[in-house]
Design a protein around this motif. Sequence first.
Motif, PDB file in Angstrom:
ATOM      1  N   ASN A 117       0.863  -1.180   0.000  1.00  0.00           N
ATOM      2  CA  ASN A 117       0.000   0.000   0.000  1.00  0.00           C
ATOM      3  C   ASN A 117       0.899   1.230   0.000  1.00  0.00           C
ATOM      4  O   ASN A 117       1.910   1.264   0.704  1.00  0.00           O
ATOM      5  CB  ASN A 117      -0.883   0.027   1.247  1.00  0.00           C
ATOM      6  N   LYS A 152      -3.187  -0.458  -2.077  1.00  0.00           N
ATOM      7  CA  LYS A 152      -3.978   0.762  -1.965  1.00  0.00           C
ATOM      8  C   LYS A 152      -3.103   1.997  -2.244  1.00  0.00           C
ATOM      9  O   LYS A 152      -1.961   2.067  -1.789  1.00  0.00           O
ATOM     10  CB  LYS A 152      -4.499   0.824  -0.524  1.00  0.00           C
ATOM     11  N   LYS A 180      -7.476   6.722   6.022  1.00  0.00           N
ATOM     12  CA  LYS A 180      -7.242   5.483   6.781  1.00  0.00           C
ATOM     13  C   LYS A 180      -6.160   4.672   6.088  1.00  0.00           C
ATOM     14  O   LYS A 180      -6.192   4.474   4.879  1.00  0.00           O
ATOM     15  CB  LYS A 180      -8.550   4.659   6.804  1.00  0.00           C
ATOM     16  N   PHE A 181      -5.172   4.254   6.847  1.00  0.00           N
ATOM     17  CA  PHE A 181      -4.183   3.337   6.279  1.00  0.00           C
ATOM     18  C   PHE A 181      -3.600   2.511   7.418  1.00  0.00           C
ATOM     19  O   PHE A 181      -3.640   2.914   8.585  1.00  0.00           O
ATOM     20  CB  PHE A 181      -3.083   4.102   5.542  1.00  0.00           C
ATOM     21  N   ASP A 182      -3.098   1.343   7.050  1.00  0.00           N
ATOM     22  CA  ASP A 182      -2.512   0.462   8.056  1.00  0.00           C
ATOM     23  C   ASP A 182      -1.036   0.830   8.202  1.00  0.00           C
ATOM     24  O   ASP A 182      -0.238   0.620   7.282  1.00  0.00           O
ATOM     25  CB  ASP A 182      -2.675  -0.994   7.589  1.00  0.00           C
ATOM     26  N   PRO A 183      -0.666   1.405   9.338  1.00  0.00           N
ATOM     27  CA  PRO A 183       0.718   1.869   9.489  1.00  0.00           C
ATOM     28  C   PRO A 183       1.741   0.746   9.320  1.00  0.00           C
ATOM     29  O   PRO A 183       2.894   0.996   8.977  1.00  0.00           O
ATOM     30  CB  PRO A 183       0.764   2.456  10.908  1.00  0.00           C
ATOM     31  N   ASN A 184       1.339  -0.477   9.554  1.00  0.00           N
ATOM     32  CA  ASN A 184       2.306  -1.564   9.446  1.00  0.00           C
ATOM     33  C   ASN A 184       2.351  -2.183   8.054  1.00  0.00           C
ATOM     34  O   ASN A 184       3.144  -3.078   7.799  1.00  0.00           O
ATOM     35  CB  ASN A 184       1.978  -2.649  10.472  1.00  0.00           C
ATOM     36  N   ASP A 185       1.487  -1.703   7.190  1.00  0.00           N
ATOM     37  CA  ASP A 185       1.445  -2.316   5.865  1.00  0.00           C
ATOM     38  C   ASP A 185       1.368  -1.244   4.777  1.00  0.00           C
ATOM     39  O   ASP A 185       0.684  -1.404   3.782  1.00  0.00           O
ATOM     40  CB  ASP A 185       0.225  -3.260   5.792  1.00  0.00           C
ATOM     41  N   THR A 186       2.048  -0.119   5.018  1.00  0.00           N
ATOM     42  CA  THR A 186       2.000   0.985   4.053  1.00  0.00           C
ATOM     43  C   THR A 186       3.383   1.603   3.932  1.00  0.00           C
ATOM     44  O   THR A 186       4.097   1.744   4.927  1.00  0.00           O
ATOM     45  CB  THR A 186       1.010   2.073   4.542  1.00  0.00           C
TER      46      THR A 186
END
Lengths: 258, 643
Positions: free
Chosen positions: B477, B506, B564-570
């Motif tokens: 992402n 994303k 919104k974003f996943d800090p561990n997967d971006t």
Amino acid sequence: MKPNVAIFDFSSCEGCELQIANLEEAVIDVTKLVDIVSFREVMKEHSEDYDIAIVEGSIARPMDEERLKHIRAKAKVLIALGACAHLGGVQRMGNKFGPEENKKEVYGMADQKDVADSNKFFETPRHKALDEVVKVDYVIPGCPINKNEFAKVIVALLTGKKLPVPDYPVCVECKKNENICLFTIGGVCMGPVSRGGCDAICPTYGNECEGCRGYISHPHEQAQNDVLVKYGLTAEEIMNRKTMFTSKYLEEKKEAGK
Amino acid sequence: MKIIKKEDFKAFINALIKDSGMVIEGVKSKDDKFAFGPLESADELRLDYDVTLLPPKKYFLPQYESLLKFDLADPFSAKRAEFPKRKVIIGVHPYDIVAIRQMDSYFLDSDISASYLRRRRNTIIIGSDVLKVHDKAFFGSMGTGIVHSGFDLFLTDLGDRVTIEIGTEEGANLLRFAKNMREASPVDVQKVKALRNAMSSKAARGLLIKPSGWHDLLEKSFESIIWKEQSDKCLGCGTCTLVCPTCFCYDIQDDIHLTLKTGERMRTWDGCLLRRFTEIASGEVFREDILDRYRHRFHRKGRYLPDRLGFVACVGCGRCSSQCVPDIADPVNLTNMLFEASPHLVQDSISDPHTVRTDFSRLPEDADKVQMLHMPVPATIKRTEKLTDKEMLFEIELNSGKPLNHTPGQFVEVSIPGIGEAPISISSAPNGKSFEIVVRKVGDVTTKLHTLKAGDNVGIRGPFGRGFDVDGMKGKNLLFIGGGIGIIPMRSLINYVLNHRKQYGKVTILYGCKEPCELLFKSEVTHWDTRDDIEHLRTVDKCPEGACWDGEVGLITTLIPKVKFDPNDTIAVIVGPPIMYKFVIRDLKKLGVPDESMVVSLERRMKCGVGKCGHCQISGVYVCKEGPVFNYKEIKNLPEAFK
């Protein structure tokens, strides 16, 4: 179309204009690029039709101010030529005394009938740089100017480049010329705070830099003061060094301190 | 080792001057100091000198050097400057020979400088032993008082006789001009050895810490108060760098001659102590404080160049300390002061001034066959598009017809002969033959560029630097955060990702600028709104009354909580003005984005683009080589990166 250039002078020795004349063959190249329509030192003709005004000298009297404003109104570009136009010249040293004191110092008691009336026909006004009277577009610093720099400025103006006047201290060119630092042989020098571009001509010939091109944009003045003290200058001697060509800065500081 | 009587030695030198057909330069007196210069007679040669004002680097990297000469009517057939005449330089001290070797490594071990190579190949070095030690010299402490190679011939003046050591075949060839030479006796050889040892021990000035320990000492005392105390006295005059045999930084400027018909590209010495050294076109100065500049010089000598090239860039000549007016440049004093104040145990590293030796046999014999680092290739402007009052887009194609082959995030050096050269980021994704740049009007080159039209020519060098890791980002992402003109290099990556949309996760794009009128790529940006595979928000710092604006108002950081974003997967890609990084990175950290998931692109003064001129250096990192794109984790501890 070649732009018309007019060269004017105010309080000065006209030595900077002489430097232009001293370009010798290169003057011919310059005249291929611009039409010089007014240059009192070398030609009789004068024209009021000019695009670029190159002005030497400091501004002293009200009539000088008027004349400079007239030049500014006519010119698209106004260039201050040399230390007098740039900073007020060595004559600005007199600004620290009052006009009466200057008058006595310069003219003595000539024309004296009684003290109140003495020297009434002699003027000893305060000297200003051009930018204290009108907007100045470019400065070619130095006492006298570096004629090669003058040629470069003409090229820069015609090709739309920024002016080639550098903003590093005199030491840079002094070192490139492999000079012996005057400090190392008992001299003192304003080179470390003064603007280069002169090819360090004074130190190259063994003369101390007096700072005729003004200071660099961010001079380390305190460090320079410390050095001058370390090399044995008194506070008064340091002040004299700073007054020679750069009293404009002292006056500005004083002004700002008020 | 050969030996020759003094009068025969003088005859040898005179024969070289008269009959060799080469320019013979040697050490001469200049008042009570010394300098290298052309010799007219052997009597001028002063082998008894202590140190010269300038080092012999002036022969290989001259104070002023014309790199290219061009005719403004046909600027892209620019010529190399004329070939310098073959030269012999006599009297080079061992420490200067070590310094020349370091220069070799700097200019020849990667990205070969053709102009350096041609001068180097064209110069014969005759070394000589030190007979008188300058009181500031410390080559004894640096281990640079004795050399066994790096010269063509090497002289030791024993008073009535001179020994000559042969270093190369070329040196040996010169000896055809010498008469009455014989083999040196073991006693003479012993004398030479004794002299060398005596000089080296004389030139040991109580350096408390070996050069191999400088790296660790400097690293551990980066924050020492000593830097401030010393730099308060600094004039910022640049002398210490200019007279240094291992300072190689330079500036490049274009000159147009008074005829307005011809011009040249000039190289001249520059120095990191000078304020404008790190200034970029917009006026930002990255080492504004004299403390940073003063400290940078020592760190470059003791840490950055050792890390990069493996040698301590100081040879103990003493020139900096003997010519520094406030007397703060002496490496012995400085390192001793730091050492005495350091509570740490200093570790040895492997580097010392000697650890390099360039292999000339692997270098091209003919330097003129080497592509010049500073020679641009001609290119044609295909299309221009005014984006804002200040920014113009140029679509450019190389005249060779070849694609630029760039990676998103790289930059090119764009040149207009006579005006100059400027580093400009590539704004387009690799696509076909042409590429796009977007230029803000700030300096000479960019102002001139704005006057050019389709069909006009420019010079291009590059692409340079490290771009974005488009492969490493695959499947991830991506959160793009662009501020101001940071969107220009970022667009090359955004468009690359959109061209390969399925390969990425994303995509979120946050873009902020000062005012609506400064929005770049307006139609592309509004197109992002319409795509359902992109989340996009834009903001302006302020919206003047009456301006047309459909985005948010507020700083770029205000957009971060809105997506919104996943800090561990971006992976966050951040490009913007220097001030922006600090705040954006702070906010992302708070949200739990790990350091290694942040990617930035930094702007510095990338003057040469090939890691030589020194201007873009952040601590030890060359932005033009290792950057401009960095993983945040790599550089977060560089004190100057996000100042």
